[in-house]
Design an enzyme around this catalytic site. Structure first.
Site, mmCIF file in Angstrom:
data_model
loop_
_atom_site.group_PDB
_atom_site.id
_atom_site.type_symbol
_atom_site.label_atom_id
_atom_site.label_comp_id
_atom_site.label_asym_id
_atom_site.label_seq_id
_atom_site.Cartn_x
_atom_site.Cartn_y
_atom_site.Cartn_z
ATOM 1 N N HIS A 124 0.848 -1.192 0.000
ATOM 2 C CA HIS A 124 0.000 0.000 0.000
ATOM 3 C C HIS A 124 0.888 1.247 0.000
ATOM 4 C CE1 HIS A 124 -3.763 -2.106 1.922
ATOM 5 N NE2 HIS A 124 -3.340 -2.698 0.825
ATOM 6 N N GLU A 152 1.141 3.732 1.924
ATOM 7 C CA GLU A 152 1.766 4.068 3.211
ATOM 8 C C GLU A 152 3.002 3.218 3.471
ATOM 9 O OE1 GLU A 152 -1.386 3.387 2.620
ATOM 10 O OE2 GLU A 152 -2.771 4.455 3.934
ATOM 11 N N CYS A 190 -5.498 1.624 6.142
ATOM 12 C CA CYS A 190 -6.152 0.355 6.485
ATOM 13 C C CYS A 190 -5.603 -0.153 7.821
ATOM 14 C CB CYS A 190 -5.936 -0.669 5.384
ATOM 15 S SG CYS A 190 -4.329 -1.487 5.465
ATOM 16 N N CYS A 214 -1.816 -0.894 7.678
ATOM 17 C CA CYS A 214 -0.980 0.307 7.633
ATOM 18 C C CYS A 214 -1.032 1.051 8.961
ATOM 19 C CB CYS A 214 -1.416 1.216 6.491
ATOM 20 S SG CYS A 214 -1.084 0.500 4.873
#
Lengths: 185, 359
Positions: free
Chosen positions: A70, A72, A106, A109
Site C-alpha cells: 500500500h 503508506e 487500512c 498500515c
C-alpha cells in the site's frame, strides 16, 4: 540499523499548524489526482519531517503481486531509506513525522504506523472497507503495548473530494459494476 | 529449494517405526491443533429468563402446547423445546415454556406471576396447569457442542451440529498423517526462526504451503533487525510474490529465506488454463511459530490466505488474543485459524527470544 526501541512519552507541543496541514494535504491530493489520471488507485500519501517530504508512495500491489504494498508502506520504506542515507536515527525522525494521506489508512498500515511510532496522521475520507483508524477497527489508540505507540488522527480533510476520486476510479475500472450507493459521512 | 527436514536423520535409523517415533523429540502426539473460533462461537451460551409452567396432567399436553404456541409463538426461540420432561421424583411429569419474562403482560413486581395474568382462559384452558415459575433458557441457538451442553443444562435445546467444529474443538480434526505433515511444515518454520536468530533477528519463522500440492511455497524468518516492519509473516508474503514474478523486498542477506518457483503442472495447465494460476496467497496455508500481530494479520487478509496455523499465542496477537481479525464480519476475506501446532518447540523459541533481550 533502524531500531526504534524508545519510550512512549512524546513532546506534547508537536503538532503542525493549520497552514502546514493545508499545504501538505494539497500536495497529497495532487498525487491522488495524478494517480487517477494514470489509471491507478487515487490515493496520495506523504510523510513529512521537519518541513521536508521524507517519504511518499502510491499503491504498488499489481506490479509486485504483493497485496501489502500500500502507498503508506512504500512511504515508510522511503522514510527508513532516507534516514539511512542521511545517517540519522530513524526513531528520532519518526517521532516528529506526520503522515498526510487522502484516504484513512487500512488496519495493516495503521499498525505499521504504530510500530514505527508515527505520532500523527491527517487523512481525507474514511475507508469503510479496511479502515484501521475507526472505520472497521481502531488500532490507533488501542491497548497494544507490544505494537509500537498509539497515534492521533485528524480526519475528514477534503473528505468528499477524496471519495469522489475513488468513485471515479472504481467506475472506470469496472464498467459492469453496479453504481456505488452514495453515502454521505 | 532445499527444505530442512529434521525427520530425514531419523529415517536412517534402523529402529522400528513405533519406537523411533516415541523417542523423537517432536512426537506429533505431543501437541494438538485447536481452532480459534469467533466470539459468537467461543463465548458461553447467553441465557435469558422465561416463564415456565408445570403440566400436572400429561393428557392435556398436546392441547396446551397448541394453545400456548398460538398465544405466545416465541419468535427467535425456535431452538428451545416447548416442553421438557421432569425427573421421576418431580410431583408433575412435564413443564412447558410460556413466554419470555420480558414479554409477559401485567406483571407487577409486587405480585407473584399467576396463570390468570399470563394465560387468558378464553385462549388457554387452565386444566392440567400448575403455578408458573421463572427459568433460564438459552437466548441463541448453540453453535458449538460446549455451548449446546451448557444450554441443555438449563432447558432442552435443539442443536444443528457442525461435526468439523466439534472434532476441531477436541483437537481431533486432523488425522495422524495430516498432523505429521503439519509438524514437518512447522519444524521448517522453527528451523527458519533459529536461522534468523543466528543473524540477530527475532526467533520467529513462517512457512507458506500449498496444501493441494503438499508443496512448500516459501520459508521465511523475521528480519526486523534490519527493517522494523519485516516481520516473518510480511517476509513470507513477499517471498510468495517473488515466486509469482513479483516481490518488493531484497533477500540477498537472508539465505534461510527461500521461495519456490511455481511447478509447471502440465495436466492442470492444459486442461484448466488460467484458472489455476496462483493469485497472491489464495488457497495457501501459513505455518508461523507465533501468533501474528495486527499488521501481519491484516496483511494475511489482504493476501487472501487460506488457513493459518500458529504455535503459541502472543501478547498483542490479532488472531485470537487481542483481536480475531480472521472472523471480522466487516472484512472481505475470512479464514480458519488453528493454534497449538508444535507448541512446545515454538514456546522454546520465545524462551530464546526472552534470553536474548535480557543480555
Amino acid at each position: 540499523l533502524c531500531r526504534l526501541d524508545m519510550g512512549t512519552e512524546r513532546e506534547q507541543s508537536f503538532h503542525p499548524s493549520d497552514e502546514e496541514i493545508q499545504r501538505w494535504m494539497a500536495s497529497a491530493f495532487d498525487m491522488a489526482k495524478d494517480a487517477l489520471e494514470n489509471g491507478e488507485v487515487p490515493v496520495g500519501c506523504l510523510l513529512v519531517y521537519n518541513n521536508q517530504v521524507v517519504g511518499k508512495g502510491r499503491n504498488d500491489v499489481n506490479e509486485t503481486k504483493n497485496a501489502t504494498r500500500h502507498a503508506e508502506m512504500l512511504a515508510l520504506d522511503q522514510l527508513l531509506d532516507w534516514c539511512r542515507h542521511s545517517n540519522v536515527d530513524a526513531g528520532s525522525v519518526c517521532e516528529r513525522t506526520v503522515l498526510y494521506v487522502t484516504v484513512e489508512p487500512c488496519i495493516m498500515c495503521a499498525a505499521a504506523l504504530r510500530l514505527l511510532h508515527i505520532p500523527l496522521v491527517v487523512f481525507g475520507c474514511r475507508n469503510e472497507r479496511f479502515g484501521g483508524c475507526g472505520s472497521v477497527m481502531d488500532v490507533t489508540s488501542a491497548q497494544l503495548p507490544h505494537t509500537g505507540t498509539a497515534f492521533q488522527c485528524v480526519a475528514g480533510y477534503r473528505a468528499e473530494e477524496a471519495v469522489e476520486m475513488l468513485k471515479t476510479f472504481y467506475k472506470q475500472e469496472n464498467p459492469n459494476a453496479p453504481k456505488p450507493r452514495t453515502r454521505k459521512d | 529449494m532445499s527444505l530442512h527436514n529434521v525427520k530425514k536423520e531419523a529415517a536412517e535409523d534402523m529402529e522400528p517405526q513405533s519406537k523411533r517415533r516415541r523417542s523423537s523429540e517432536c512426537d506429533s502426539d505431543s501437541w494438538a491443533a485447536y481452532p480459534v473460533l469467533s466470539d459468537e462461537q467461543s463465548q458461553e451460551a447467553e441465557l435469558i429468563e422465561a416463564i415456565a409452567v408445570p403440566i400436572t396432567n400429561k393428557k392435556e399436553t398436546s392441547r396446551l402446547v397448541r394453545e400456548l404456541s398460538s398465544l405466545y409463538p416465541l419468535p427467535g426461540l425456535q431452538h428451545i423445546k416447548r416442553v421438557r420432561a421432569c425427573k421421576p421424583d418431580s410431583p408433575h411429569p412435564l413443564e412447558a415454556v410460556v413466554c419470555l419474562v420480558s414479554d409477559a403482560p401485567h406483571i407487577d413486581s409486587e405480585e407473584a406471576i399467576s396463570v390468570d395474568s399470563l394465560l387468558p382462559s378464553d385462549r388457554v384452558r387452565h386444566d392440567g396447569l400448575g403455578e408458573p415459575f421463572v427459568v433460564k433458557v438459552p437466548a441463541c441457538p448453540p453453535l458449538t457442542r460446549p455451548q449446546f451442553e451448557l444450554a441443555s443444562k438449563h432447558w432442552p435445546t435443539s442443536f444443528h451440529e457442525d461435526k468439523q467444529v466439534t472434532f476441531a474443538l477436541r483437537g481431533e480434526l486432523f488425522s495422524p498423517p495430516q498432523k505429521a505433515r503439519m509438524q514437518e511444515y512447522m519444524l521448517s518454520a522453527v528451523a527458519a526462526a533459529r536461522a534468523g536468530k543466528e543473524s540477530g533477528m527475532e526467533a520467529i519463522g513462517a512457512v507458506v504451503v500449498d496444501p493441494k500440492l503438499e508443496k512448500v511455497i516459501a520459508v521465511a524468518h523475521d528480519c526486523r533487525g534490519d527493517h522494523p516492519l519485516y516481520h516473518a509473516v510480511m517476509v513470507s508474503i513477499d517471498l510468495v510474490a517473488k515466486g509469482q514474478g513479483g516481490g518488493a523486498y531484497s533477500f540477498d542477506k537472508y539465505p534461510a529465506c527461500q521461495f519456490a518457483l511455481p511447478t509447471s503442472n502440465s495436466t492442470t495447465e492444459t486442461s484448466q488454463n488460467e484458472a489455476v494460476q496462483p493469485y497472491i496467497c489464495t488457497g495457501y496455508d501459513l505455518y508461523v511459530t507465533r501468533e501474528p500481530c495486527v499488521m501481519c494479520a491484516m496483511a494475511l487478509v489482504h493476501s487472501r490466505i487460506g488457513r493459518v496455523f500458529y504455535g503459541t499465542s502472543s501478547a498483542d496477537g490479532a488472531l485470537g488474543t487481542k483481536y480475531k481479525i480472521h472472523t471480522q464480519k466487516d472484512l472481505n476475506h475470512r479464514f480458519e485459524v488453528f493454534r497449538g501446532v508444535l507448541s512446545k518447540q515454538c514456546e522454546h523459541l520465545n524462551g530464546l527470544e526472552y534470553i536474548r533481550k535480557l543480555k
